[in-house]
Design a protein around this motif. Sequence first.
Motif, PDB file in Angstrom:
ATOM      1  N   PHE A  81       0.797  -1.267   0.118  1.00  0.00           N
ATOM      2  CA  PHE A  81       0.028   0.003  -0.068  1.00  0.00           C
ATOM      3  C   PHE A  81       1.023   1.224  -0.044  1.00  0.00           C
ATOM      4  CE2 PHE A  81      -2.468  -3.264   2.158  1.00  0.00           C
ATOM      5  CZ  PHE A  81      -3.533  -3.437   1.241  1.00  0.00           C
ATOM      6  N   ASP A  82       2.182   1.200  -0.097  1.00  0.00           N
ATOM      7  CA  ASP A  82       3.094   2.251  -0.139  1.00  0.00           C
ATOM      8  C   ASP A  82       2.836   3.185  -1.370  1.00  0.00           C
ATOM      9  OD1 ASP A  82       3.839   1.339   2.169  1.00  0.00           O
ATOM     10  OD2 ASP A  82       5.488   0.156   1.390  1.00  0.00           O
ATOM     11  N   GLU A  83       2.729   4.342  -1.171  1.00  0.00           N
ATOM     12  CA  GLU A  83       2.766   5.533  -2.073  1.00  0.00           C
ATOM     13  C   GLU A  83       3.950   6.422  -1.860  1.00  0.00           C
ATOM     14  OE1 GLU A  83      -0.165   9.188  -2.062  1.00  0.00           O
ATOM     15  OE2 GLU A  83      -0.823   8.137  -3.885  1.00  0.00           O
ATOM     16  N   TYR A  84       4.441   6.882  -3.171  1.00  0.00           N
ATOM     17  CA  TYR A  84       5.700   7.828  -2.988  1.00  0.00           C
ATOM     18  C   TYR A  84       5.415   9.174  -3.774  1.00  0.00           C
ATOM     19  CZ  TYR A  84       7.734   3.407  -1.306  1.00  0.00           C
ATOM     20  OH  TYR A  84       8.006   2.200  -0.704  1.00  0.00           O
ATOM     21  N   GLU A  85       5.881  10.324  -3.606  1.00  0.00           N
ATOM     22  CA  GLU A  85       5.965  11.352  -4.320  1.00  0.00           C
ATOM     23  C   GLU A  85       6.723  11.519  -5.638  1.00  0.00           C
ATOM     24  OE1 GLU A  85       7.088  16.061  -4.177  1.00  0.00           O
ATOM     25  OE2 GLU A  85       6.168  15.239  -2.454  1.00  0.00           O
ATOM     26  N   ILE A  86       6.575  11.442  -6.830  1.00  0.00           N
ATOM     27  CA  ILE A  86       7.422  11.820  -7.969  1.00  0.00           C
ATOM     28  C   ILE A  86       7.890  13.274  -7.983  1.00  0.00           C
ATOM     29  CG2 ILE A  86       7.814  11.745 -10.315  1.00  0.00           C
ATOM     30  CD1 ILE A  86       5.915   9.238 -10.411  1.00  0.00           C
ATOM     31  N   LEU A  87       6.817  14.103  -8.046  1.00  0.00           N
ATOM     32  CA  LEU A  87       6.898  15.782  -8.100  1.00  0.00           C
ATOM     33  C   LEU A  87       5.688  16.254  -7.654  1.00  0.00           C
ATOM     34  CD1 LEU A  87       9.378  17.973  -8.134  1.00  0.00           C
ATOM     35  CD2 LEU A  87       8.340  17.952 -10.395  1.00  0.00           C
ATOM     36  N   SER A  88       5.351  17.127  -6.777  1.00  0.00           N
ATOM     37  CA  SER A  88       4.336  17.724  -6.351  1.00  0.00           C
ATOM     38  C   SER A  88       4.674  19.417  -6.778  1.00  0.00           C
ATOM     39  CB  SER A  88       3.709  17.603  -5.031  1.00  0.00           C
ATOM     40  OG  SER A  88       4.347  18.673  -4.205  1.00  0.00           O
ATOM     41  N   ASN A  89       3.296  20.022  -7.134  1.00  0.00           N
ATOM     42  CA  ASN A  89       3.544  21.339  -7.428  1.00  0.00           C
ATOM     43  C   ASN A  89       3.687  22.487  -6.129  1.00  0.00           C
ATOM     44  OD1 ASN A  89       0.815  21.460  -6.272  1.00  0.00           O
ATOM     45  ND2 ASN A  89       0.171  22.763  -8.246  1.00  0.00           N
ATOM     46  N   GLU A  90       3.824  21.545  -4.938  1.00  0.00           N
ATOM     47  CA  GLU A  90       4.074  22.513  -3.787  1.00  0.00           C
ATOM     48  C   GLU A  90       5.768  22.874  -3.941  1.00  0.00           C
ATOM     49  OE1 GLU A  90       3.544  19.868  -0.381  1.00  0.00           O
ATOM     50  OE2 GLU A  90       1.472  20.522  -0.142  1.00  0.00           O
ATOM     51  N   ARG A  91       6.297  22.188  -4.724  1.00  0.00           N
ATOM     52  CA  ARG A  91       7.887  22.336  -4.702  1.00  0.00           C
ATOM     53  C   ARG A  91       8.041  23.582  -6.025  1.00  0.00           C
ATOM     54  NH1 ARG A  91      11.277  18.328  -2.675  1.00  0.00           N
ATOM     55  NH2 ARG A  91       9.927  16.609  -1.820  1.00  0.00           N
ATOM     56  N   ILE A  92       7.035  23.682  -6.750  1.00  0.00           N
ATOM     57  CA  ILE A  92       7.019  24.647  -7.784  1.00  0.00           C
ATOM     58  C   ILE A  92       5.645  25.573  -8.084  1.00  0.00           C
ATOM     59  CG2 ILE A  92       8.722  23.505  -9.465  1.00  0.00           C
ATOM     60  CD1 ILE A  92       6.392  22.174 -10.719  1.00  0.00           C
ATOM     61  N   PRO A  93       5.695  26.176  -7.114  1.00  0.00           N
ATOM     62  CA  PRO A  93       4.129  26.921  -6.624  1.00  0.00           C
ATOM     63  C   PRO A  93       3.695  27.715  -8.090  1.00  0.00           C
ATOM     64  CG  PRO A  93       5.614  27.366  -4.974  1.00  0.00           C
ATOM     65  CD  PRO A  93       6.631  26.546  -5.874  1.00  0.00           C
ATOM     66  N   GLY A  94       2.151  27.511  -8.092  1.00  0.00           N
ATOM     67  CA  GLY A  94       1.582  28.216  -9.350  1.00  0.00           C
ATOM     68  C   GLY A  94       2.093  27.632 -10.715  1.00  0.00           C
ATOM     69  N   ASN A  95       2.464  26.166 -10.568  1.00  0.00           N
ATOM     70  CA  ASN A  95       2.651  25.608 -11.821  1.00  0.00           C
ATOM     71  C   ASN A  95       1.759  24.360 -11.757  1.00  0.00           C
ATOM     72  OD1 ASN A  95       5.068  27.033 -13.475  1.00  0.00           O
ATOM     73  ND2 ASN A  95       5.443  27.073 -11.418  1.00  0.00           N
ATOM     74  N   CYS A  96       1.468  23.839 -12.737  1.00  0.00           N
ATOM     75  CA  CYS A  96       0.744  22.425 -13.058  1.00  0.00           C
ATOM     76  C   CYS A  96       1.736  21.465 -13.423  1.00  0.00           C
ATOM     77  CB  CYS A  96      -0.404  22.539 -14.034  1.00  0.00           C
ATOM     78  SG  CYS A  96      -1.010  21.091 -14.736  1.00  0.00           S
ATOM     79  N   VAL A  97       1.866  20.280 -12.934  1.00  0.00           N
ATOM     80  CA  VAL A  97       2.363  18.943 -13.380  1.00  0.00           C
ATOM     81  C   VAL A  97       1.421  18.046 -14.133  1.00  0.00           C
ATOM     82  CG1 VAL A  97       4.476  18.986 -12.143  1.00  0.00           C
ATOM     83  CG2 VAL A  97       2.450  18.016 -11.158  1.00  0.00           C
ATOM     84  N   ASN A  98       1.971  17.392 -15.336  1.00  0.00           N
ATOM     85  CA  ASN A  98       0.945  16.738 -16.035  1.00  0.00           C
ATOM     86  C   ASN A  98       1.563  15.986 -17.028  1.00  0.00           C
ATOM     87  OD1 ASN A  98       1.072  18.567 -18.050  1.00  0.00           O
ATOM     88  ND2 ASN A  98      -0.931  19.538 -17.712  1.00  0.00           N
TER      89      ASN A  98
END
Length: 492
Positions: free
Chosen positions: A160-177
């Motif tokens: 059940f382990d989940e890991y962040e690859i990259l969130s936009n908390e690290r790049i505020p105001g941007n979208c990752v997709n």
Amino acid sequence: MTFSMMRRFMLSLALATLMSCEHHVENAVDVEEFPSIFPDYIGVTIPSDIAPMDFDLTDTDFDCMDVTVKGERGGKIHSNGTTADFDVDEWRDLLSLNKGGKIVFSVCVERNGKWFRYKEFDMYVSQHDLEEWGLTYRRVAPGYEVYSQMGLYQRDLSSFDEYEILSNERIPGNCVNCHTSNKTNPDNYLFHVRGGQGATVLHKKGNTMLLDTKTSETLGLCVYPYWHKDGRFVAFSTNNTRQAFHVSDPSRVEVFDYDSDLQILDTESNTLLLSPLVMREDYNETYPCFSADGSRLFFCSAKQRDFPTGTRDVRYGLMAMDFDVSHASYGSVVDTLIDAERDSISIAFPKPSYDGRYIMFTVADYGTFPIWHHEADLCLLNLSDGSWRKMDEVNSDDTESYHNWSDNSRWFVFSSRREDGLYTRLYLSSIGEDGMATKPFLLPQRNPRHFYERMMYSYNVPDFTKRKVEMEKRKVSNGILSEQRIRLSSRR
């Protein structure tokens, strides 16, 4: 033991104590019906390398639930508490022992001091493993106009382990997709960043590059990527996209393209390959993907319409053209695989199976972006004879949309709004030799009702991954926040 490890241990112990009731089944009265469980895992087919299929009763009026699971080829595990929660190691051993067979669940519940035993139900353990480490996906709040909290994540499917690859908390105001790997191999991996620090982040052969994919000959930045099997080329579209909101239509949001074209990136020369056949002014082309052998380019195409008034007349067909790898060039003819105007449908998200047998796609009544279309269903095109059908065995009364194949083409993952009509969840299913899919099952979670009731995010663009995606988050986010970009050239 560190403080954080101790804290996690204490939290796990508290949760286990809360879920346990340790009541023993005595004099149970048989109930001639199956238990009503969430998720509905009754009769599903699962791989032997999947996490425990924990479940809850939909009726919360009980004091204790006792579950015994027996394998027809041997093995037995047990859960006793307020939720069916199975030990990961015991579960793996049970599935391994019963690969190609079935496991049988016996569920008893205690109410007011009396025990009741439901009809037993089966799960079938496929002889074909997933052969994938996990899933990657974007988790995003279902907003429309601002880049709220979102991120790219990955999940170990055997736990059940989940890991962040990259969130936009690290790049505020941007979208990752638009993240994607090459045939589930994260050695070749890319995703897009949209916003003030826009870029395409491409990881290949251990190197990470930030690309500016806008050129003077293209409409805008590249989107909707798909890797060629050899890892040298990536197909993209560029889309001049707008969205509108319905006042009374249950579909809520309509997304449409004023213009869209295709191009192929040669990652060895950082050149976009262009062709007038996929950059027509009177047609919009989008959602490109390569065939399993890499010799053809599939894509969706629709006649240009006046927007937004002509939105309901937009119907994307499924097209194909040759691609010559040795000369890095397009073919000279575009073939129609499915005529959308004739069939009064619109096609999106074509995904070829890696064994070359099928293309799975989403079909809606009209339009290019069906994730809010309640009529949207999954379909399967047989490439050997050109026939296609709706996959009634997996479709629901609500939206089915994003989907992808496992590398062995035995399994697929897709997103659906079938639970509540609002949030997309991830489902897995397998394909048999006859091309029929098994009953889909919701992505397993520990204490699933608690998890999904409190999960205020949608999953989209799921894909399998052979290994954990390794990314230096700080280095990549610092690069995104910088002004350094590799500019692309283009040639026709």
